[in-house]
Design an enzyme around this catalytic site. Structure first.
Site, short mmCIF file in Angstrom:
data_model
loop_
_atom_site.label_atom_id
_atom_site.label_comp_id
_atom_site.label_asym_id
_atom_site.label_seq_id
_atom_site.Cartn_x
_atom_site.Cartn_y
_atom_site.Cartn_z
N PHE A 11 0.83 -1.21 0.00
CA PHE A 11 0.00 0.00 0.00
C PHE A 11 0.87 1.27 0.00
O PHE A 11 0.94 2.00 -1.00
CB PHE A 11 -0.94 -0.08 1.20
CG PHE A 11 -1.65 1.19 1.58
CD1 PHE A 11 -2.28 1.98 0.62
CD2 PHE A 11 -1.72 1.58 2.91
CE1 PHE A 11 -2.95 3.15 0.97
CE2 PHE A 11 -2.39 2.74 3.28
CZ PHE A 11 -3.00 3.53 2.32
N ASP A 33 10.53 -6.74 -3.14
CA ASP A 33 9.29 -7.16 -2.48
C ASP A 33 9.10 -8.67 -2.66
O ASP A 33 9.36 -9.22 -3.73
CB ASP A 33 8.09 -6.40 -3.09
CG ASP A 33 6.87 -6.42 -2.19
OD1 ASP A 33 6.48 -5.34 -1.71
OD2 ASP A 33 6.32 -7.52 -1.95
N LYS A 34 8.61 -9.30 -1.60
CA LYS A 34 8.35 -10.75 -1.65
C LYS A 34 7.04 -11.09 -2.37
O LYS A 34 6.79 -12.22 -2.72
CB LYS A 34 8.30 -11.27 -0.20
CG LYS A 34 8.13 -12.76 -0.05
CD LYS A 34 8.04 -13.13 1.44
CE LYS A 34 7.72 -14.59 1.62
NZ LYS A 34 7.54 -14.94 3.05
N THR A 36 3.91 -10.94 -0.94
CA THR A 36 3.02 -11.70 -0.06
C THR A 36 1.59 -11.40 -0.51
O THR A 36 1.38 -10.68 -1.49
CB THR A 36 3.17 -11.26 1.40
OG1 THR A 36 2.72 -9.90 1.51
CG2 THR A 36 4.63 -11.37 1.88
N ASP A 59 12.91 -12.07 -0.54
CA ASP A 59 12.44 -12.12 0.85
C ASP A 59 13.51 -11.52 1.77
O ASP A 59 14.65 -12.00 1.76
CB ASP A 59 12.19 -13.61 1.19
CG ASP A 59 11.52 -13.80 2.53
OD1 ASP A 59 11.61 -12.89 3.38
OD2 ASP A 59 10.92 -14.87 2.72
N LEU A 81 10.27 -0.36 3.89
CA LEU A 81 8.85 -0.43 4.27
C LEU A 81 8.35 -1.86 4.40
O LEU A 81 7.26 -2.07 4.95
CB LEU A 81 7.97 0.28 3.24
CG LEU A 81 8.16 1.78 3.09
CD1 LEU A 81 8.92 2.10 1.82
CD2 LEU A 81 6.83 2.52 3.09
N ALA A 82 9.07 -2.85 3.85
CA ALA A 82 8.54 -4.22 3.85
C ALA A 82 8.23 -4.66 5.28
O ALA A 82 9.05 -4.50 6.17
CB ALA A 82 9.55 -5.17 3.22
N ASP A 130 3.18 4.72 14.57
CA ASP A 130 2.89 5.32 15.88
C ASP A 130 2.49 4.27 16.92
O ASP A 130 2.47 4.55 18.12
CB ASP A 130 1.79 6.40 15.76
CG ASP A 130 0.47 5.87 15.22
OD1 ASP A 130 0.37 4.67 14.89
OD2 ASP A 130 -0.49 6.68 15.15
N TYR A 154 2.19 -7.10 16.48
CA TYR A 154 2.65 -6.23 15.37
C TYR A 154 3.47 -5.07 15.91
O TYR A 154 4.61 -4.84 15.48
CB TYR A 154 1.45 -5.69 14.57
CG TYR A 154 1.79 -4.50 13.70
CD1 TYR A 154 2.60 -4.66 12.57
CD2 TYR A 154 1.34 -3.22 14.01
CE1 TYR A 154 2.94 -3.57 11.78
CE2 TYR A 154 1.67 -2.13 13.22
CZ TYR A 154 2.48 -2.30 12.11
OH TYR A 154 2.82 -1.22 11.33
N LYS A 158 7.47 -4.05 15.44
CA LYS A 158 7.93 -2.78 14.86
C LYS A 158 8.81 -2.02 15.87
O LYS A 158 9.83 -1.43 15.49
CB LYS A 158 6.74 -1.91 14.44
CG LYS A 158 5.96 -2.42 13.24
CD LYS A 158 6.74 -2.49 11.95
CE LYS A 158 7.07 -1.14 11.35
NZ LYS A 158 7.69 -1.27 10.00
N ASP A 284 -14.60 -7.33 20.20
CA ASP A 284 -13.49 -6.38 20.14
C ASP A 284 -12.18 -7.10 19.83
O ASP A 284 -12.03 -8.29 20.10
CB ASP A 284 -13.35 -5.64 21.48
CG ASP A 284 -12.75 -4.26 21.31
OD1 ASP A 284 -12.31 -3.93 20.19
OD2 ASP A 284 -12.72 -3.51 22.30
#
Ligand code: NAD
Ligand code: DAU
Length: 346
Positions: A11, A33-34, A36, A59, A81-82, A130, A154, A158, A284
């Site tokens: 994206f 890029d892989k 995915t 990869d 970014l990957a 963030d 996640y 990061k 949720d």
């Protein structure tokens, strides 16, 4: 300059690649890029034939491949970014996030350290989020000084990659830069994330899942403004620096979805209120962060960047793009997507 941009078929990466290929004909852009489920070369069909663009499938968890690539293309910079990027997927499969986001980043840092041999003119730019700062209550904003407090697998992955990037600056003198950005929206966004998922479902008269009571707040930024911020920071930031990027544009999920339903009613010629009937409150997200809000004063003051687009206008443009690109949407929502979607919402 030869610049490796990782994750360029995703994206945000596709917007960054397009911007660099079009605005800097003197640079050679290598999109690594892989491919995915989230990577899609159709995102770049408009620039794929340009002479300063090259795609390499690979990869970042494969250190030998990364070393060979550095040997061959002799990059002057990496814009990284990957990543595995979806919080819900990280909850069901954390290890993939450790492998790509942590191990993959360290592989790139190792190659940069080895091939650049202390040459501080070569830059490693790490694109982060963030979410590393954790969650806010009703007030306050994340600044570059906010302490890291990730909650999801996640954001933990990061945060870990950010720490490694800083460690390579502090320990080996690598010329690194990090930016931490808020939620992006715009074209080519994979429809597992809130906005494109809701557009896809409203269009197809399917339920629009809103987690919990829809009270969670996100700070939305037009993806092309993010790409422009990356351009500015890449060219102007000092080595070792960090910038927050955000839209000063907070929305409760439920308010955002109601606005989107109104836009969709209008665009699809439905009676007012029709699409909102599809809103469905579901279980949720585990560990769901209540609120994110970015203070991007440093970026505005130091480098003069400001967001360009009002959210209502950007959301309308986003809806227009999805309605005009039915084939793209149908392609990415066929096959494995159906399996994922059914598992999430059955
Ligand atoms: P995305 O999921 O759309 O794209 C990720 C890309 O990385 C895909 O093209 C995928 O094929 C590629 N990739 C994944 N694993 C790989 C691997 N092992 N080797 C090589 N390529 C691999 O993600 P996105 O939303 O465009 O996010 C891009 C970056 O920006 C990520 O680092 C993310 O953490 C960060 N970010 C995203 C947002 C957001 O709102 N989407 C906000 C702030 C920061
Ligand atoms: O803040 C930056 C982050 O934004 C990026 O680092 C991530 O890569 C990106 O995926 C995004 O994370 P979020 O979890 O905030 O995005 P998502 O679109 O998944 O969810 C946005 C909000 O909407 C969040 O509060 C969860 C909620 N949600 C999400 C989905 C997919 C729903 O209510 N229903 C849904 O179906």
């Amino acid at each position: 300059m030869n610049i490796i941009i990782t994750g360029g078929a995703g994206f945000i990466g596709s917007h960054v690649v397009r911007r660099f290929v079009n605005n800097y004909p003197q640079y050679h852009i290598i999109n690594l890029d892989k491919l995915t489920y989230a990577g899609n070369l159709a995102n770049l069909s408009d620039i794929e034939d340009q002479v300063n663009y090259e795609f390499v499938k690979g990869d970042i968890t494969d250190a030998a491949f990364i070393n060979e690539l550095f040997e061959r293309v002799k990059p002057d910079a990496v814009i990284h970014l990957a990543a595995e990027s979806h919080v819900d997927r990280s909850i069901s499969n954390p290890l993939d996030f450790v492998l790509t986001n942590v191990v993959g980043t360290v592989n790139l840092l190792n190659a940069a350290r080895k091939y650049w041999e202390g040459d501080s003119s070569k830059r490693f730019y790490h694109v982060s989020t963030d979410e590393v700062y954790g969650a806010l209550g009703e007030s306050g904003m994340f600044t570059e000084e906010t302490k890291y407090d990730p909650h999801s697998p996640y954001s933990a992955s990061k945060a870990s990659s950010d720490h490694f990037v800083r460690a390579y600056h502090d320990t080996y003198g690598l010329n690194t830069v990090i930016s931490n950005c808020s939620n992006n929206y715009g074209s080519h966004h994979f429809p597992e994330k809130l906005i494109p998922l809701a557009i896809h479902n409203i269009k197809n008269n399917k339920p629009v899942p809103v987690y919990g009571k829809g009270e969670n707040v996100r700070d939305w930024l037009w993806v092309e403004d993010h790409a422009r911020a990356i351009d500015v920071i890449f060219h102007q930031a000092k080595a070792g620096d960090t910038y927050n990027i955000g839209g000063h544009n907070e929305w409760k999920n439920i308010d955002l979805i109601r606005l989107l339903c109104n836009i969709m009613d209008r665009k699809l010629g439905r009676p007012a209120g029709e699409s909102a009937k599809l809103i469905t409150f579901v279980k949720d997200r585990a560990g769901h962060d209540l609120r994110y809000a970015i203070d991007s004063t440093k970026l505005q003051k130091d480098l003069g960047w400001v967001p360009s687009l009002q959210f209502e206008e950007g959301l309308e443009k986003t809806v227009d793009w999805y309605l005009a690109n039915e084939e793209w949407l149908n392609n990415v929502t066929s096959g494995a997507y159906q399996e994922y979607y059914n598992k999430q919402y059955s």
